[in-house]
Design a protein around this motif. Structure first.
Motif, PDB file in Angstrom:
ATOM      1  N   ASP A  27       0.829  -1.196   0.000  1.00  0.00           N
ATOM      2  CA  ASP A  27       0.000   0.000   0.000  1.00  0.00           C
ATOM      3  C   ASP A  27       0.864   1.247   0.000  1.00  0.00           C
ATOM      4  OD1 ASP A  27      -2.357  -1.356  -0.128  1.00  0.00           O
ATOM      5  OD2 ASP A  27      -2.972  -0.944   1.931  1.00  0.00           O
ATOM      6  N   HIS A  28       0.548   2.131  -0.892  1.00  0.00           N
ATOM      7  CA  HIS A  28       1.228   3.422  -0.968  1.00  0.00           C
ATOM      8  C   HIS A  28       0.689   4.299   0.151  1.00  0.00           C
ATOM      9  CE1 HIS A  28       2.401   7.350  -2.551  1.00  0.00           C
ATOM     10  NE2 HIS A  28       3.280   6.703  -3.300  1.00  0.00           N
ATOM     11  N   ARG A  29       1.492   5.196   0.616  1.00  0.00           N
ATOM     12  CA  ARG A  29       1.109   6.095   1.704  1.00  0.00           C
ATOM     13  C   ARG A  29      -0.159   6.891   1.390  1.00  0.00           C
ATOM     14  NH1 ARG A  29       3.930  11.440   3.598  1.00  0.00           N
ATOM     15  NH2 ARG A  29       4.358  11.557   1.381  1.00  0.00           N
ATOM     16  N   ILE A  30      -0.352   7.266   0.115  1.00  0.00           N
ATOM     17  CA  ILE A  30      -1.533   8.057  -0.247  1.00  0.00           C
ATOM     18  C   ILE A  30      -2.825   7.289   0.005  1.00  0.00           C
ATOM     19  CG2 ILE A  30      -1.587   7.392  -2.697  1.00  0.00           C
ATOM     20  CD1 ILE A  30      -2.353  10.922  -1.374  1.00  0.00           C
ATOM     21  N   ASP A  43     -10.198   7.986   4.210  1.00  0.00           N
ATOM     22  CA  ASP A  43      -8.939   7.869   3.464  1.00  0.00           C
ATOM     23  C   ASP A  43      -9.231   7.596   1.988  1.00  0.00           C
ATOM     24  OD1 ASP A  43      -9.372   5.077   3.161  1.00  0.00           O
ATOM     25  OD2 ASP A  43      -8.116   4.599   4.886  1.00  0.00           O
ATOM     26  N   PHE A  44      -8.205   7.755   1.148  1.00  0.00           N
ATOM     27  CA  PHE A  44      -8.386   7.571  -0.291  1.00  0.00           C
ATOM     28  C   PHE A  44      -8.880   6.172  -0.639  1.00  0.00           C
ATOM     29  CE2 PHE A  44      -6.073  11.518  -0.931  1.00  0.00           C
ATOM     30  CZ  PHE A  44      -6.607  12.004  -2.116  1.00  0.00           C
ATOM     31  N   LEU A  69      -6.278   1.399  -7.615  1.00  0.00           N
ATOM     32  CA  LEU A  69      -6.545   2.547  -6.747  1.00  0.00           C
ATOM     33  C   LEU A  69      -5.647   3.719  -7.108  1.00  0.00           C
ATOM     34  CD1 LEU A  69      -7.939   3.979  -4.437  1.00  0.00           C
ATOM     35  CD2 LEU A  69      -6.401   2.773  -2.848  1.00  0.00           C
ATOM     36  N   MET A  70      -4.385   3.470  -7.366  1.00  0.00           N
ATOM     37  CA  MET A  70      -3.480   4.555  -7.742  1.00  0.00           C
ATOM     38  C   MET A  70      -3.946   5.188  -9.059  1.00  0.00           C
ATOM     39  SD  MET A  70      -0.946   6.442  -6.919  1.00  0.00           S
ATOM     40  CE  MET A  70       0.062   5.598  -5.700  1.00  0.00           C
TER      41      MET A  70
END
Length: 119
Positions: free
Chosen positions: A3-6, A56-57, A90-91
């Motif tokens: 998982d990316h921080r965003i 969150d995103f 998601l990104m």
């Protein structure tokens, strides 16, 4: 992919930056909201609730009522990466939104940003 921080960043913490970017270029918060609603299917009330809840995103996009089927028409580069080549779903959704806000800030007409077919 880890998982990316965003993904765990609250949408509410980034939203003011979207609005500020648009306003610096003479565009409006209402136009930013129009873009977000077009992309995600949120009503204005639900969008406001998501922002207030500091969702969150990951959950913001995961809970979106109806991701716009025309979003695959969004092409171009954001942060040095072609959005249409982003493999992580998601990104890619996050970058679609970034690209739409960039288009708004660059003065593109809302009809073109929202991929409205010519009449």
């Amino acid at each position: 992919m880890a998982d990316h921080r965003i993904f765990t960043t609250s949408f509410a913490s980034v939203y003011p930056h979207y609005v500020a970017k648009a306003e610096r270029k003479g565009r409006t918060k209402a136009e930013v909201d129009d873009i977000i609603r077009w992309l995600t299917g949120y009503s204005q009330k639900r969008l406001d609730q998501q922002i207030a809840a500091r969702t969150d995103f990951k959950d913001f996009f995961g809970d979106a009522p109806a991701m716009n089927i025309a979003r695959d028409q969004i092409k171009g580069v954001v942060c040095g990466v072609r959005v249409e080549e982003i493999a992580e779903p998601l990104m890619r959704e996050i970058r679609y939104l970034d690209k739409l806000i960039d288009e708004l800030a660059k003065g593109k007409a809302m009809e073109k940003i929202l991929r409205t077919p010519a009449s």
